[in-house]
Design a protein around this motif. Structure first.
Motif, PDB file in Angstrom:
ATOM      1  N   UNK A  60       0.857  -1.186   0.000  1.00 52.37           N
ATOM      2  CA  UNK A  60       0.000   0.000   0.000  1.00 52.37           C
ATOM      3  C   UNK A  60       0.892   1.234   0.000  1.00 52.37           C
ATOM      4  N   UNK A  61       0.845   1.972  -1.098  1.00 52.20           N
ATOM      5  CA  UNK A  61       1.652   3.176  -1.261  1.00 52.20           C
ATOM      6  C   UNK A  61       0.750   4.391  -1.046  1.00 52.20           C
ATOM      7  N   UNK A  67       4.882   3.703   2.601  1.00 52.49           N
ATOM      8  CA  UNK A  67       4.646   2.334   2.160  1.00 52.49           C
ATOM      9  C   UNK A  67       4.285   1.445   3.344  1.00 52.49           C
ATOM     10  N   UNK A  68       3.254   0.628   3.165  1.00 51.71           N
ATOM     11  CA  UNK A  68       2.886  -0.386   4.145  1.00 51.71           C
ATOM     12  C   UNK A  68       2.857  -1.728   3.426  1.00 51.71           C
ATOM     13  N   UNK A 139      -8.580  -9.953  -4.849  1.00 57.75           N
ATOM     14  CA  UNK A 139      -7.889  -9.425  -3.684  1.00 57.75           C
ATOM     15  C   UNK A 139      -7.008  -8.248  -4.112  1.00 57.75           C
ATOM     16  N   UNK A 140      -6.974  -7.218  -3.272  1.00 59.50           N
ATOM     17  CA  UNK A 140      -6.102  -6.073  -3.525  1.00 59.50           C
ATOM     18  C   UNK A 140      -4.666  -6.460  -3.182  1.00 59.50           C
ATOM     19  N   UNK A 141      -3.795  -6.358  -4.187  1.00 62.25           N
ATOM     20  CA  UNK A 141      -2.393  -6.690  -3.951  1.00 62.25           C
ATOM     21  C   UNK A 141      -1.503  -5.449  -3.900  1.00 62.25           C
ATOM     22  N   UNK A 142      -1.807  -4.468  -4.702  1.00 65.02           N
ATOM     23  CA  UNK A 142      -1.059  -3.219  -4.741  1.00 65.02           C
ATOM     24  C   UNK A 142      -2.066  -2.073  -4.784  1.00 65.02           C
ATOM     25  N   UNK A 143      -1.822  -1.078  -3.941  1.00 64.14           N
ATOM     26  CA  UNK A 143      -2.713   0.082  -3.893  1.00 64.14           C
ATOM     27  C   UNK A 143      -1.843   1.329  -3.853  1.00 64.14           C
ATOM     28  N   UNK A 144      -2.194   2.298  -4.687  1.00 61.33           N
ATOM     29  CA  UNK A 144      -1.548   3.609  -4.656  1.00 61.33           C
ATOM     30  C   UNK A 144      -2.648   4.625  -4.399  1.00 61.33           C
TER      31      UNK A 144
END
Length: 147
Positions: A60-61, A67-68, A139-144
């Motif tokens: 999660x950006x 960043x998490x 499923x959410x894998x990368x979020x900006x």
């Protein structure tokens, strides 16, 4: 160039010139439903539902928060900082879905937030979410998330 801008360019470059999938397609409906259900749970402090939509390998950006990469830390942050304090609204007409062959999809759009504690509203801001198709749904894998 700022690191987040470089990251966005690298992530979005392959989609330049590619049309989003039709709003009538199953993929669009599935991804829109995932976004809707996750953020309905976000707005209602339903951590169990949020947990179901977050991948174990989440990145999660956040332009302000950094960043998490820990799902447990993300759920803890949602509980402590978002529950009953913030509501998210999708900006009408901005939601796009682009297929990633043999993986899932990218959702992009604008959203805004209502800070219930301070009774303030954010300006619409951009988001990019990469969804992976799994046996349990998307499923959410990368979020900006940008503000």
């Amino acid at each position: 160039m700022k690191p987040i801008n470089l990251l966005l360019n690298l992530l979005l470059f392959p989609f330049i010139g590619m049309a989003q999938v039709s709003e009538d397609s199953e993929l669009y409906k599935d991804i829109y439903k995932a976004d809707f259900e996750f953020f309905k749970a976000y707005n209602e402090c339903d951590l169990e539902t949020q947990d179901r939509y977050i991948s174990e390998d989440l990145e999660f950006y956040h332009d302000l928060g950094g960043l998490s990469t820990s799902k447990p830390d993300m759920l803890k942050a949602l509980k402590e900082n978002i529950c009953n304090k913030v509501k998210r609204t999708l900006t009408e007409g901005t939601f796009e879905v682009h297929e990633i062959k043999d993986f899932g999809a990218v959702a992009m759009g604008k959203h805004k937030f209502h800070n219930l504690v301070e009774d303030s509203h954010s300006e619409p801001s951009n988001f990019v979410t990469i969804y992976k198709k799994t046996d349990d749904g998307y499923k959410m894998t990368r979020v900006i998330s940008l503000h």
